[in-house]
Design a protein around this motif. Structure first.
Motif, PDB file in Angstrom:
ATOM      1  N   ASN A 124       0.794  -1.232   0.000  1.00 19.47           N
ATOM      2  CA  ASN A 124       0.000   0.000   0.000  1.00 19.47           C
ATOM      3  C   ASN A 124       0.826   1.282   0.000  1.00 19.47           C
ATOM      4  O   ASN A 124       0.472   2.241   0.688  1.00 19.47           O
TER       5      ASN A 124
ATOM      6  N   ALA B 137      -3.252  -3.747   4.250  1.00 22.43           N
ATOM      7  CA  ALA B 137      -4.481  -3.009   4.537  1.00 22.43           C
ATOM      8  C   ALA B 137      -4.636  -2.673   6.008  1.00 22.43           C
ATOM      9  O   ALA B 137      -5.719  -2.728   6.564  1.00 22.43           O
ATOM     10  N   GLY B 138      -3.521  -2.355   6.656  1.00 26.33           N
ATOM     11  CA  GLY B 138      -3.594  -1.881   8.027  1.00 26.33           C
ATOM     12  C   GLY B 138      -3.549  -2.958   9.077  1.00 26.33           C
ATOM     13  O   GLY B 138      -3.686  -2.667  10.265  1.00 26.33           O
ATOM     14  N   GLN B 255      -8.062   1.845   4.120  1.00 30.81           N
ATOM     15  CA  GLN B 255      -6.776   1.726   3.443  1.00 30.81           C
ATOM     16  C   GLN B 255      -6.920   1.869   1.936  1.00 30.81           C
ATOM     17  O   GLN B 255      -6.100   2.473   1.273  1.00 30.81           O
ATOM     18  N   SER B 259      -7.764   8.232   4.427  1.00 30.12           N
ATOM     19  CA  SER B 259      -7.625   8.256   5.882  1.00 30.12           C
ATOM     20  C   SER B 259      -8.231   9.535   6.417  1.00 30.12           C
ATOM     21  O   SER B 259      -8.036  10.595   5.846  1.00 30.12           O
ATOM     22  N   GLN B 275      -9.245  -3.159   7.010  1.00 32.67           N
ATOM     23  CA  GLN B 275      -8.836  -2.091   6.080  1.00 32.67           C
ATOM     24  C   GLN B 275      -9.595  -0.796   6.354  1.00 32.67           C
ATOM     25  O   GLN B 275      -9.078   0.291   6.148  1.00 32.67           O
ATOM     26  N   ALA B 278      -7.931   0.916   9.459  1.00 35.42           N
ATOM     27  CA  ALA B 278      -6.669   1.573   9.119  1.00 35.42           C
ATOM     28  C   ALA B 278      -6.908   3.026   8.720  1.00 35.42           C
ATOM     29  O   ALA B 278      -6.051   3.877   8.929  1.00 35.42           O
TER      30      ALA B 278
END
Lengths: 252, 327
Positions: A124, B137-138, B255, B259, B275, B278
């Motif tokens: 990511n 994804a966090g 994610q 954010s 996700q 996140a």
């Protein structure tokens, strides 16, 4: 037009991600084509279908384990597929070097258009596309949600990207790189016939000649994220508002 | 002593909340022992710096050329790379916005700096900075160790409570020789299209009311809109709500979306996939409304109400309006 699509192999987002002793447990991961790269492949194939004379080549850097996703790109309509033999254990900068070296070698220069996914679903970071464009010395727009050729085949594109509260529209002169955001298109489902056909097509190999540079950033101390807070269960919305007011978390 | 440059992003003359967050995060870390000297760079100038927004002390260099009022990727990358060289900055901090994520790798390529994306930063007991980010994804956190002399940090949103901030003594200074060169940029930004009728963006709002599958559809989101309006906030959505076509992609939080760091986050009918969580790690107070008492969202929330969105949200709005009306 020569169109290169760079694709990556990532764990399925539904795979259980567990860390043991600071290392990712890879045994239970189901590896698939990166979802953002599906938009890139789809867009490349659509460009080829709408304009005569284009060739779409899919590239994936790593090793032979990449063949399955390259076959998927072929089944979606890519003309050719190429495994880039190289070390992809480094950071984004090192990976971008491997891809740049392979593209230069394959095309004897740079292709007209490079398509990538916005980011890989595992790390990511979204760094490789713009770094690759930088290394190839071509223009780039990241996280694109709309792409149009001006029709005349004059090497110009109009692309759009989402920003907070709106979208930006860019004019882009080829050669260029575009990274694909969700929403660019709806990737096609591959049918059995296309899958069988892709199975018979050859997959080339390109070796990168120049060694990758050292990683500029190192990732350490991997750990499972704990986000737990202690939740106060509130019986009614009215009580919640009173509690928020009391705790001063409610400026209004 | 680390020499730090913060890129301050403005759109149409208004400083972005995410950039203010980055500046104030660094000032807070200095209070907590980070040995750093902070300065800023404001391309486009705009309406100047509103009083009291930036805490602590430092000089903000303003590049007033009108070209910089809008984001021209290559022009901005040249400008910031030059400013890093001229100020001798060891570290460049950028907010991880749509602009920041596009700009940071371009600058990294120009100045040979290691790039730490979508990270959070903190100070260790020795007064040194350290950065962390997440993968998958966090769900997995990692420490990031840059190996280059210069480093770029793109910071995930995190709001510092205003009570923790020192009053500001920030000066502005015009950046010499910062006229943008003429000529044609490639890519060339030709137009910005604003979403019609949207009051507030989720990354700028101090209150975000977000809905997921449990919202039930567009009608359910109308209830959320109404609550958000009562709170002066914005409406966001989970990935499933966006995939259902109930909300546009630019409202997606997580994610794979954006954010957010509001002081108050109200999750309605959102189960709480990793996700998604996140994307709200920088939020202040988290309230969850869900009919399933076992939904993972309750484990990360400060307050929870077990119930249906269509029943709870209108009552919540009424309660909010009645207390705000009393003020």
């Amino acid at each position: 037009m020569e169109i290169a699509v760079c694709i990556n192999l990532v764990p399925d987002t539904a795979s259980p991600v567990t860390v043991r002793d600071g290392v990712l447990d890879e045994t239970r991961l189901n590896m698939v084509l990166n979802p953002y790269d599906e938009y890139a492949v789809e867009e490349a194939v659509r460009l080829r279908e709408n304009g005569a004379g284009s060739t779409v080549t899919a590239f994936s850097a790593g090793g032979g384990e990449r063949r399955d996703i390259l076959r998927k790109a072929l089944a979606m309509g890519a003309d050719r597929a190429c495994v880039v033999e190289g070390d992809v254990s480094g950071d984004s900068f090192a990976v971008a070097h491997v891809l740049a070296g392979a593209l230069r070698r394959h095309y004897g220069g740079v292709p007209d258009l490079v398509l990538c996914g916005r980011e890989s679903a595992d790390c990511n970071r979204g760094q490789v596309p713009l770094m690759l464009a930088g290394l190839l010395g071509i223009a780039a727009v990241s996280a694109v949600t709309a792409l149009a050729t001006d029709g005349g085949g004059d090497g110009r594109l109009t692309v759009e990207r989402e920003i907070e509260g709106g979208r930006e529209v860019y004019a882009l002169v080829l050669p260029a790189l575009v990274s694909a955001e969700k929403g660019l298109n709806i990737p096609r489902k591959t049918n059995m016939r296309a899958v069988m056909h892709a199975r018979k097509q050859p997959i080339d190999t390109v070796e990168t000649v120049t060694p990758s540079p050292e990683s500029r950033v190192v990732y350490e101390e991997m750990a499972t994220v704990e986000r737990e807070r202690s939740c106060t269960v509130v019986e009614s919305p009215e009580e919640l508002v009173r509690m928020l007011l009391r705790s001063g978390r409610f400026s209004g | 002593m680390m020499n730090v440059l913060v890129l301050l992003e403005q759109r149409e003359g208004v400083l972005k909340a995410a950039s203010v967050d980055v500046w104030n995060t660094l000032q807070r870390l200095i209070d907590e022992g980070l040995g750093a000297h902070v300065s800023g760079l404001l391309p486009g100038g705009g309406n100047g710096l509103p009083e009291g927004l930036l805490s602590g002390s430092g000089i903000v260099h303003v590049a007033p050329d009108p070209l910089y009022r809008q984001y021209q990727p290559e022009a901005w990358a040249d400008l910031v790379a030059d400013a890093v060289r001229e100020t001798g900055a060891d570290a460049l901090f950028i907010a991880s916005t749509a602009l920041g994520r596009d700009l940071a790798p371009r600058i990294s390529m120009r100045i040979g700096a290691g790039l730490v994306s979508d990270c959070t930063v903190d100070v260790d007991p020795g007064g040194s900075l350290f950065a962390s980010t997440t993968f998958h994804a966090g769900s997995v956190s990692v420490r990031v160790r840059p190996k280059t002399a210069k480093v770029i940090y793109a910071l995930r949103s995190a709001r510092t409570p205003s009570g923790k901030l020192r009053a500001g003594a920030v000066e502005t200074k015009l950046l010499e020789g910062s006229r943008a060169p003429g000529g044609q940029w490639n890519p060339l930004l030709t137009k910005i299209v604003r979403h019609a009728g949207r009051k507030k963006d989720i990354t700028e709002a101090d209150v975000v009311v977000a809905g997921g599958r449990g919202t039930g559809g567009r009608a359910g989101f109308a209830l959320l809109e109404s609550l958000a309006e009562a709170l002066g906030g914005a409406v966001g959505a989970s990935r499933s709500a966006v995939d259902e076509g109930w909300r546009p992609h630019d409202e997606q939080i997580g994610q794979t979306g954006r954010s957010v760091a509001p002081s108050l986050y109200i999750a309605c009918g959102i189960s709480g996939a990793v996700q998604h969580l996140a994307g709200i790690s920088g939020a202040g107070t988290i309230v969850a409304v869900n009919r399933d008492p076992d939904a993972p969202i309750f484990r990360v929330a400060d307050y929870g109400i077990v119930g249906d969105v269509e029943e709870v949200v209108p009552r919540l709005e009424k309660a909010v309006r009645s207390v705000l009306g009393e003020k």
